[in-house]
Design a protein around this motif. Structure first.
Motif, PDB file in Angstrom:
ATOM      1  N   PRO A 115      13.871   2.491  21.139  1.00  0.00           N
ATOM      2  CA  PRO A 115      13.690   3.682  21.981  1.00  0.00           C
ATOM      3  C   PRO A 115      15.044   4.255  22.403  1.00  0.00           C
ATOM      4  N   PHE A 116      15.181   5.570  22.349  1.00  0.00           N
ATOM      5  CA  PHE A 116      16.390   6.232  22.832  1.00  0.00           C
ATOM      6  C   PHE A 116      16.005   7.531  23.526  1.00  0.00           C
ATOM      7  N   SER A 117      16.840   7.948  24.463  1.00  0.00           N
ATOM      8  CA  SER A 117      16.606   9.167  25.214  1.00  0.00           C
ATOM      9  C   SER A 117      16.966  10.378  24.374  1.00  0.00           C
ATOM     10  N   VAL A 118      16.021  11.266  24.191  1.00  0.00           N
ATOM     11  CA  VAL A 118      16.256  12.455  23.374  1.00  0.00           C
ATOM     12  C   VAL A 118      17.275  13.372  24.024  1.00  0.00           C
ATOM     13  N   LEU A 119      17.149  13.607  25.328  1.00  0.00           N
ATOM     14  CA  LEU A 119      18.075  14.517  26.011  1.00  0.00           C
ATOM     15  C   LEU A 119      19.496  13.983  25.981  1.00  0.00           C
ATOM     16  N   GLU A 120      19.688  12.692  26.269  1.00  0.00           N
ATOM     17  CA  GLU A 120      21.033  12.119  26.235  1.00  0.00           C
ATOM     18  C   GLU A 120      21.639  12.224  24.841  1.00  0.00           C
ATOM     19  N   THR A 121      20.820  12.041  23.810  1.00  0.00           N
ATOM     20  CA  THR A 121      21.309  12.143  22.443  1.00  0.00           C
ATOM     21  C   THR A 121      21.712  13.571  22.114  1.00  0.00           C
ATOM     22  N   LEU A 122      20.889  14.537  22.515  1.00  0.00           N
ATOM     23  CA  LEU A 122      21.220  15.940  22.282  1.00  0.00           C
ATOM     24  C   LEU A 122      22.515  16.323  22.988  1.00  0.00           C
ATOM     25  N   GLU A 123      22.678  15.887  24.217  1.00  0.00           N
ATOM     26  CA  GLU A 123      23.895  16.218  24.964  1.00  0.00           C
ATOM     27  C   GLU A 123      25.127  15.590  24.320  1.00  0.00           C
ATOM     28  N   GLN A 124      24.982  14.367  23.811  1.00  0.00           N
ATOM     29  CA  GLN A 124      26.108  13.724  23.130  1.00  0.00           C
ATOM     30  C   GLN A 124      26.470  14.477  21.860  1.00  0.00           C
ATOM     31  N   VAL A 125      25.457  14.848  21.069  1.00  0.00           N
ATOM     32  CA  VAL A 125      25.697  15.602  19.836  1.00  0.00           C
ATOM     33  C   VAL A 125      26.355  16.935  20.166  1.00  0.00           C
ATOM     34  N   PHE A 126      25.884  17.592  21.210  1.00  0.00           N
ATOM     35  CA  PHE A 126      26.431  18.883  21.612  1.00  0.00           C
ATOM     36  C   PHE A 126      27.916  18.770  21.963  1.00  0.00           C
ATOM     37  N   HIS A 155      19.887   5.412  17.509  1.00  0.00           N
ATOM     38  CA  HIS A 155      20.593   6.466  18.243  1.00  0.00           C
ATOM     39  C   HIS A 155      21.832   6.948  17.497  1.00  0.00           C
ATOM     40  N   ASP A 156      22.672   6.010  17.041  1.00  0.00           N
ATOM     41  CA  ASP A 156      23.915   6.391  16.369  1.00  0.00           C
ATOM     42  C   ASP A 156      23.648   7.129  15.063  1.00  0.00           C
ATOM     43  N   ARG A 157      22.610   6.711  14.351  1.00  0.00           N
ATOM     44  CA  ARG A 157      22.286   7.374  13.087  1.00  0.00           C
ATOM     45  C   ARG A 157      21.690   8.762  13.315  1.00  0.00           C
ATOM     46  N   VAL A 158      20.948   8.924  14.398  1.00  0.00           N
ATOM     47  CA  VAL A 158      20.418  10.241  14.730  1.00  0.00           C
ATOM     48  C   VAL A 158      21.575  11.190  15.057  1.00  0.00           C
ATOM     49  N   VAL A 159      22.571  10.692  15.802  1.00  0.00           N
ATOM     50  CA  VAL A 159      23.768  11.487  16.089  1.00  0.00           C
ATOM     51  C   VAL A 159      24.459  11.877  14.789  1.00  0.00           C
ATOM     52  N   CYS A 161      23.062  12.146  11.777  1.00  0.00           N
ATOM     53  CA  CYS A 161      22.214  13.106  11.055  1.00  0.00           C
ATOM     54  C   CYS A 161      22.372  14.511  11.636  1.00  0.00           C
ATOM     55  N   LEU A 162      22.313  14.627  12.953  1.00  0.00           N
ATOM     56  CA  LEU A 162      22.449  15.942  13.578  1.00  0.00           C
ATOM     57  C   LEU A 162      23.845  16.517  13.341  1.00  0.00           C
ATOM     58  N   GLY A 163      24.867  15.659  13.342  1.00  0.00           N
ATOM     59  CA  GLY A 163      26.220  16.128  13.037  1.00  0.00           C
ATOM     60  C   GLY A 163      26.311  16.708  11.640  1.00  0.00           C
ATOM     61  N   ASN A 164      25.672  16.055  10.666  1.00  0.00           N
ATOM     62  CA  ASN A 164      25.662  16.577   9.304  1.00  0.00           C
ATOM     63  C   ASN A 164      24.940  17.913   9.221  1.00  0.00           C
ATOM     64  N   LEU A 165      23.818  18.025   9.930  1.00  0.00           N
ATOM     65  CA  LEU A 165      23.060  19.277   9.914  1.00  0.00           C
ATOM     66  C   LEU A 165      23.830  20.408  10.589  1.00  0.00           C
ATOM     67  N   ILE A 166      24.541  20.092  11.675  1.00  0.00           N
ATOM     68  CA  ILE A 166      25.334  21.113  12.365  1.00  0.00           C
ATOM     69  C   ILE A 166      26.495  21.570  11.489  1.00  0.00           C
ATOM     70  N   ALA A 230      21.463  14.667   1.690  1.00  0.00           N
ATOM     71  CA  ALA A 230      20.838  13.513   1.029  1.00  0.00           C
ATOM     72  C   ALA A 230      20.902  12.285   1.928  1.00  0.00           C
ATOM     73  N   LEU A 231      22.023  12.107   2.615  1.00  0.00           N
ATOM     74  CA  LEU A 231      22.147  10.974   3.527  1.00  0.00           C
ATOM     75  C   LEU A 231      21.202  11.128   4.711  1.00  0.00           C
ATOM     76  N   VAL A 232      21.049  12.344   5.222  1.00  0.00           N
ATOM     77  CA  VAL A 232      20.128  12.570   6.335  1.00  0.00           C
ATOM     78  C   VAL A 232      18.716  12.136   5.946  1.00  0.00           C
ATOM     79  N   ARG A 233      18.277  12.513   4.759  1.00  0.00           N
ATOM     80  CA  ARG A 233      16.929  12.132   4.340  1.00  0.00           C
ATOM     81  C   ARG A 233      16.801  10.619   4.184  1.00  0.00           C
ATOM     82  N   SER A 234      17.820   9.976   3.619  1.00  0.00           N
ATOM     83  CA  SER A 234      17.775   8.520   3.460  1.00  0.00           C
ATOM     84  C   SER A 234      17.690   7.823   4.814  1.00  0.00           C
ATOM     85  N   LEU A 235      18.502   8.274   5.770  1.00  0.00           N
ATOM     86  CA  LEU A 235      18.487   7.652   7.092  1.00  0.00           C
ATOM     87  C   LEU A 235      17.160   7.902   7.798  1.00  0.00           C
TER      88      LEU A 235
END
Length: 281
Positions: A115-126, A155-159, A161-166, A230-235
């Motif tokens: 489990p990870f906090s969605v808002l905290e993750t979004l703020e970190q990515v931002f 959490h770290d992999r979601v960060v 993935c979002l970094g790659n998408l951004i 491709a890495l985003v989809r794999s993760l």
């Protein structure tokens, strides 16, 4: 049979009928050649990624240090140094992605599901990505109401993935356009979205662009390796999630990653306590 199990599958010739033994022998030889070729490719990717990481890290560190003390440089010199810093960071991310892909193919990539906090993750990515793009990265205000929304994943992999998408979104958005980071949820899922204001993705390419080393047919003018998505989809697969792209009604593309929603840890504890007390009563 898959690329990771080529060494484990062979036909046992003594158990084959006489007329099939030549075919079985040829099939085994084919698997031997494929396994050898795959192992060479994997070792090369691992060795190259490790060897390149150290100098790229050093270049990035020194360029950032010089930039922070660039008061005696003129505007053109600072601009050139900024380009060096941006490109070495981009190359560093590419090397990391290649190394992760190589590890994922061999099953050595570590991905957790907690489990990870969605808002905290979004703020970190931002915050992590805003510095590279100044004020062009926006976080939708509706996302700030997600403080009690949690999801299952790494959490770290979601960060990552979002970094790659951004990074991908900025690549296809003009310099006067913003990239928007947002989040929505249903009872079962959480969706994290990155929207650009570029040309969008042709419907025929919306699956293709997530293949390794593949790019959309309308992206020839933009540099790219076909690795990040491709890495985003794999993760996401490793986290039992999904990723897809859709075109916005008023232009641009929206990349969506979807993960299973869960209750906040404190809520789970309260639910467990209520269940325990109910059973005692």
């Amino acid at each position: 049979m898959s690329s990771g199990s080529l060494d484990d599958h062979r036909c046992e010739l003594e158990h084959e009928p006489l007329e099939l033994k030549p075919l079985a022998s040829s099939f085994n030889s084919l698997l031997d050649r494929l396994a050898e070729s795959w192992n060479r490719q994997r070792k090369f990717a691992n060795a190259l990624s490790h060897e390149l990481r150290t100098p790229i890290t050093l270049i990035t560190g020194y360029s950032s240090r010089v930039l922070s003390q660039s008061g005696n440089l003129n505007q053109d010199q600072r601009h050139q140094l900024t380009i060096i810093d941006d490109e070495t960071r981009r190359l560093g991310r590419l090397i990391t992605d290649l190394l992760d892909i190589a590890r994922e193919k061999t099953g050595a990539l570590v991905v957790t599901s907690e489990p990870f906090s969605v808002l905290e993750t979004l703020e970190q990515v931002f915050l992590l990505n805003r510095g590279d793009h100044e004020t062009r990265l926006k976080m939708e205000s509706s996302s700030h109401g997600m403080d009690q929304t949690w999801a299952f994943g790494d959490h770290d992999r979601v960060v990552q993935c979002l970094g790659n998408l951004i990074e991908n979104a900025f690549k296809y958005s003009s310099e006067d356009k913003c990239v928007e980071l947002s989040c929505s949820s249903t009872h079962e899922h959480v969706r994290l979205q990155v929207r650009d204001h570029g040309p969008g993705v042709l419907e025929a390419d919306q699956e293709l662009i997530f293949e390794q080393f593949q790019r959309g047919s309308n992206t020839a003018e933009q540099p790219g390796s076909g690795v990040g998505l491709a890495l985003v989809r794999s993760l996401m697969k490793r986290m039992r999630g999904h990723v897809w792209v859709e075109n916005a009604a008023d232009g641009g593309a929206i990349f969506v990653i979807e993960l299973q929603r869960c209750q906040p840890p404190q809520q789970q504890c309260r639910d467990c306590s209520v269940s325990f007390l109910s059973s005692e009563l």
